[in-house]
Design a protein around this motif. Structure first.
Motif, PDB file in Angstrom:
ATOM      1  N   TRP A   1      18.625 -39.002  35.663  1.00 28.14           N
ATOM      2  CA  TRP A   1      18.217 -37.747  35.037  1.00 28.14           C
ATOM      3  C   TRP A   1      17.768 -36.775  36.123  1.00 28.14           C
ATOM      4  CZ3 TRP A   1      15.410 -42.236  34.847  1.00 28.14           C
ATOM      5  CH2 TRP A   1      14.104 -42.209  35.332  1.00 28.14           C
TER       6      TRP A   1
ATOM      7  N   VAL B   1      12.640 -28.991  32.294  1.00 30.86           N
ATOM      8  CA  VAL B   1      12.617 -29.710  31.023  1.00 30.86           C
ATOM      9  C   VAL B   1      12.216 -31.168  31.225  1.00 30.86           C
ATOM     10  CG1 VAL B   1      14.039 -30.409  29.051  1.00 30.86           C
ATOM     11  CG2 VAL B   1      14.326 -28.150  30.054  1.00 30.86           C
ATOM     12  N   LEU B   2      12.525 -31.726  32.380  1.00 30.69           N
ATOM     13  CA  LEU B   2      12.233 -33.137  32.646  1.00 30.69           C
ATOM     14  C   LEU B   2      11.080 -33.302  33.627  1.00 30.69           C
ATOM     15  CD1 LEU B   2      15.907 -34.441  32.877  1.00 30.69           C
ATOM     16  CD2 LEU B   2      14.343 -34.582  30.932  1.00 30.69           C
TER      17      LEU B   2
ATOM     18  N   VAL C   1       8.746 -36.464  33.417  1.00 28.83           N
ATOM     19  CA  VAL C   1       9.360 -37.319  32.403  1.00 28.83           C
ATOM     20  C   VAL C   1      10.010 -38.523  33.086  1.00 28.83           C
ATOM     21  CG1 VAL C   1      11.114 -37.487  30.605  1.00 28.83           C
ATOM     22  CG2 VAL C   1       9.717 -35.422  30.802  1.00 28.83           C
TER      23      VAL C   1
ATOM     24  N   LEU D   1      12.357 -41.969  32.236  1.00 32.52           N
ATOM     25  CA  LEU D   1      13.257 -42.483  31.198  1.00 32.52           C
ATOM     26  C   LEU D   1      13.833 -43.848  31.544  1.00 32.52           C
ATOM     27  CD1 LEU D   1      15.202 -39.148  30.495  1.00 32.52           C
ATOM     28  CD2 LEU D   1      13.291 -40.097  29.201  1.00 32.52           C
TER      29      LEU D   1
ATOM     30  N   TRP E   1      12.674 -43.940  21.790  1.00 33.96           N
ATOM     31  CA  TRP E   1      11.983 -42.848  22.481  1.00 33.96           C
ATOM     32  C   TRP E   1      10.654 -42.512  21.805  1.00 33.96           C
ATOM     33  CZ3 TRP E   1      14.730 -37.615  24.016  1.00 33.96           C
ATOM     34  CH2 TRP E   1      14.165 -37.134  25.204  1.00 33.96           C
TER      35      TRP E   1
ATOM     36  N   SER F   1       7.121 -40.372  27.307  1.00 34.53           N
ATOM     37  CA  SER F   1       8.044 -39.353  27.814  1.00 34.53           C
ATOM     38  C   SER F   1       8.517 -38.401  26.721  1.00 34.53           C
ATOM     39  CB  SER F   1       9.250 -40.018  28.476  1.00 34.53           C
ATOM     40  OG  SER F   1       9.939 -40.849  27.548  1.00 34.53           O
TER      41      SER F   1
ATOM     42  N   PHE G   1       8.674 -34.414  27.139  1.00 35.78           N
ATOM     43  CA  PHE G   1       9.977 -33.747  27.074  1.00 35.78           C
ATOM     44  C   PHE G   1       9.956 -32.595  26.070  1.00 35.78           C
ATOM     45  CE2 PHE G   1      13.985 -33.375  24.712  1.00 35.78           C
ATOM     46  CZ  PHE G   1      14.846 -32.985  25.723  1.00 35.78           C
TER      47      PHE G   1
ATOM     48  N   ASN H   1       7.840 -29.655  27.407  1.00 31.39           N
ATOM     49  CA  ASN H   1       8.558 -28.937  28.464  1.00 31.39           C
ATOM     50  C   ASN H   1       9.700 -28.105  27.894  1.00 31.39           C
ATOM     51  OD1 ASN H   1       6.900 -30.099  30.388  1.00 31.39           O
ATOM     52  ND2 ASN H   1       8.345 -31.726  30.910  1.00 31.39           N
ATOM     53  N   ALA H   2      10.428 -28.676  26.925  1.00 32.88           N
ATOM     54  CA  ALA H   2      11.556 -27.955  26.345  1.00 32.88           C
ATOM     55  C   ALA H   2      11.094 -26.710  25.598  1.00 32.88           C
ATOM     56  CB  ALA H   2      12.345 -28.875  25.417  1.00 32.88           C
TER      57      ALA H   2
END
Length: 647
Positions: free
Chosen positions: A425, A431-432, A435, A437, A493, A498, A502, A505-506
């Protein structure tokens, strides 16, 4: 002046001069003829006097002209040459550096390096085009990118006009694009059958542009014309800028500045912060001199900006480079986004709903797909973001965060049948941010892939799994979208930390509520954009650079308008109809602020020193001038003869 082939000239002189004198010394043989008049006796007497064999030569203008013509032609055979700094080439490229450090005003007479470089470029072009066998010359400008200013030409006036119109920039420089551009031009000329001596590339620069790395010039020689003082006086500049908001008081803005000094002496000055054109705060700046270590320092400040505004930070000390003495940013007023959540039957995923409810939103509205159509017909007025949870479709002009639904620019492929893990990622994407994953598992879902039928789309896969991309970032017509290929319930998820990171941030990124967007500015190498209402027409931009940016008629109202790269720092005013907005552009480049002028540059793994350092001058042949002079004398001799023989 020297002769490159003196033996050939001497041989030609030994053969030609006796032959010329023989025409004047040998007796003319004529037979006697009876005439009916004595009017020809005077001319006959003169002929008899001339025809005396081996008599001494009498001075004659005609003889002098013939001797001069012969000497000029013999001299041309000897290949005369003069010492010159400009080698004879079939192709010359003059690369003019326009980077930020070239604006340093530290040359004699108060000139900037760029002004001195333009004067030097004129000299080099004049030398290159001084002969009849002059090469073709191209002018190339060098900043962040390279471009051809003038195509190959042998007309000096064209390049002089182009140099007159050339302006410096506040961009950092790279030498590699110029070298690649020249190589491509040489390859094209070779493919077209144009061959000759190796081309000459003349780089007129202070040497501050980045090295060309491993790239070398095939079929060309590089010459470095250094334009800089022998010893730089140093510079003081702001090289970094950061901003954040207080979590408890969003109206309080924290600013972070990095100041760099290359001055030889110790620096003690202030950084003045202006709001609304007035100094609101001053912070001390103390940096060490050349013999000490601490040559960079951090400056922090807090400003209460409940309504936002334009903030300028300016160093109180003047120096050689003005473009890095001040930075400017536009701080927006603190606000909270309004979000519309679309879910099947109005029942959103419990993890997604819980995260959105915990965020500090101005409004969260959850609707079913059939009610969503009613909001679409009303234009989604009052909503900054639409979240699609396995239902609905992306609206025009409003950013979306979607889970398990198609997105403009992406199409749904066949459904995967097995569980997959995350392979990689993009950790650098906002956005990340923060984060992780590694432990995310995704079950069967419909994969998303680029849709070739949709144009004008910028796509980037942010998260990639073992069977394809899992999260996409898409931008079309200035509207950004984050598309997750699966629903949260189809993965684990919802049980991981995370997910809320996420989603937060988005939401911040898509609604423009990130600290970077709260304090907006652009560098001199990235495309600037501005949000203004209205469609069609063009945005009028005034400031250090004047231009107009067209507004596409298909642009959704409120979507950002691309202004292109703004090469000069400062505050610009953008107008569209009755609306206006401010656009801030900063340099913020530590290397350019150092205004270094190295003694050599590295290209292709080797060092290139300035011209004239350890180099012997190159002879330049001038035989064509000898031939031209002989031709002029021949015309003069023929004119005199024709005048004397007139009836």
């Amino acid at each position: 002046m020297t002769f490159l082939a003196p033996v050939a000239g001497l041989v030609a002189l030994g053969l030609g001069l006796p032959a010329l004198l023989a025409f004047y010394l040998l007796r003319l043989r004529r037979r006697p003829v009876r005439v009916s008049s004595t009017m020809f006796w005077e001319q006959a007497t003169q002929d008899l006097q001339v025809n005396v064999p081996l008599r001494w030569l009498r001075p004659s203008w005609l003889l002098l002209l013939h001797v001069l013509i012969l000497l000029l032609l013999v001299g041309a055979l000897g290949r005369p040459a003069i010492e010159s700094d400009a080698p004879a080439r079939s192709r010359v490229f003059v690369v003019m550096d326009r980077t930020a450090s070239m604006s340093a005003a530290d040359m004699p007479g108060g000139q900037t390096r760029f002004e001195a470089g333009v004067a030097r470029a004129r000299e080099m072009v004049r030398e290159a085009l001084s002969g009849l066998d002059a090469p073709s010359v191209s002018l190339i400008s060098l900043a962040r990118e390279a471009r051809v200013v003038t195509p190959p030409t042998r007309v000096r006036g064209e390049i002089d006009v182009a140099l007159e119109m050339l302006t410096p920039t506040d961009q950092p420089g790279r030498l590699e694009p110029a070298l690649r551009l020249i190589e491509s031009m040489l390859e094209r000329e070779t493919a077209e059958g144009e061959e000759g001596t190796p081309a000459l590339v003349i780089l007129i620069s202070d040497g501050g542009c980045a090295a060309g790395g491993a790239l070398s010039l095939a079929g060309a020689d590089l010459r470095f014309e250094r334009v800089a003082p022998e010893t730089s006086a140093g510079n003081l500049g702001v090289t970094a800028l950061g901003v954040s908001r207080d979590l408890n008081d969003p109206a309080l803005v924290r600013l972070f500045f990095e100041v760099q000094s290359t001055l030889p002496e110790r620096v003690a000055t202030t950084l003045d912060l202006e709001v609304g054109g007035r100094v609101a705060l001053s912070r001390p700046v103390v940096l060490a001199g050349a013999s000490e270590e601490a040559r960079t320092g951090a400056v922090t400040a807090e400003l209460p900006l409940p309504a936002g505004g334009l903030v300028r930070a300016r160093l109180a000390r003047e120096d050689a480079l003005a473009s890095d003495n001040a930075v400017q940013l536009r701080v927006s007023a603190p606000s909270r986004p309004s979000v519309l959540l679309v879910a099947p039957d109005g029942a959103a995923d419990r993890f997604l709903r819980r995260v959105l409810e915990e965020m500090d939103l101005a409004q969260l509205r959850i609707v079913a797909p059939e009610d969503y159509d009613r909001f679409l017909s009303a234009g989604l007025s009052g909503f900054d973001l639409v979240v699609l949870d396995r239902a609905g479709r992306a609206p025009e002009g409003v950013p979306t965060l979607s889970f398990g639904v198609p997105t403009p620019g992406l199409r749904v492929q066949e459904q995967t049948s097995s569980t997959q893990r995350v392979v990689s990622w993009t950790r650098s994407d906002p956005v990340l941010r923060d984060v992780t994953l590694d432990t995310l598992l995704v079950g069967a879902h419909g994969a998303l892939a680029p849709d070739p039928g949709v144009s004008d789309v910028r796509r980037e896969a942010l998260v990639t799994g073992t069977r394809g991309a899992l999260v996409w970032r898409v931008e079309r017509l200035g509207v950004e979208r984050i598309a997750v290929a699966f629903g949260i319930e189809d993965s684990n998820w919802g049980l991981q930390l995370s997910l809320p990171l996420f989603i937060a941030n988005a939401v911040e990124t898509l609604t423009g509520r990130t600290p970077e967007n709260d304090a907006a500015w652009f560098s001199t190498v990235e495309p600037a954009r501005v949000r203004l209402g209205g469609t069609g027409g063009s945005v009028r931009l005034s400031g250090p650079v004047e231009r107009e940016a067209p507004v596409p008629g298909s642009r959704p109202a409120g979507a950002p308008v691309e202004l292109g790269v703004l090469e000069r720092v400062g505050v610009y005013e953008a107008r569209l109809g009755g609306e206006r907005a401010e656009v801030c552009v900063n340099l913020l480049d530590a290397r350019e602020s150092r205004i270094e002028a190295p003694a050599s540059i590295e290209v292709g793994g080797g060092r290139v020193t300035p011209a004239g350092v350890g180099d012997a001058p190159t002879p330049r042949e001038i035989w064509h001038w000898f031939v031209l002079a002989a031709s002029v004398l021949l015309v003069l001799e023929w004119s005199v003869y024709a005048w004397r023989m007139r009836v």
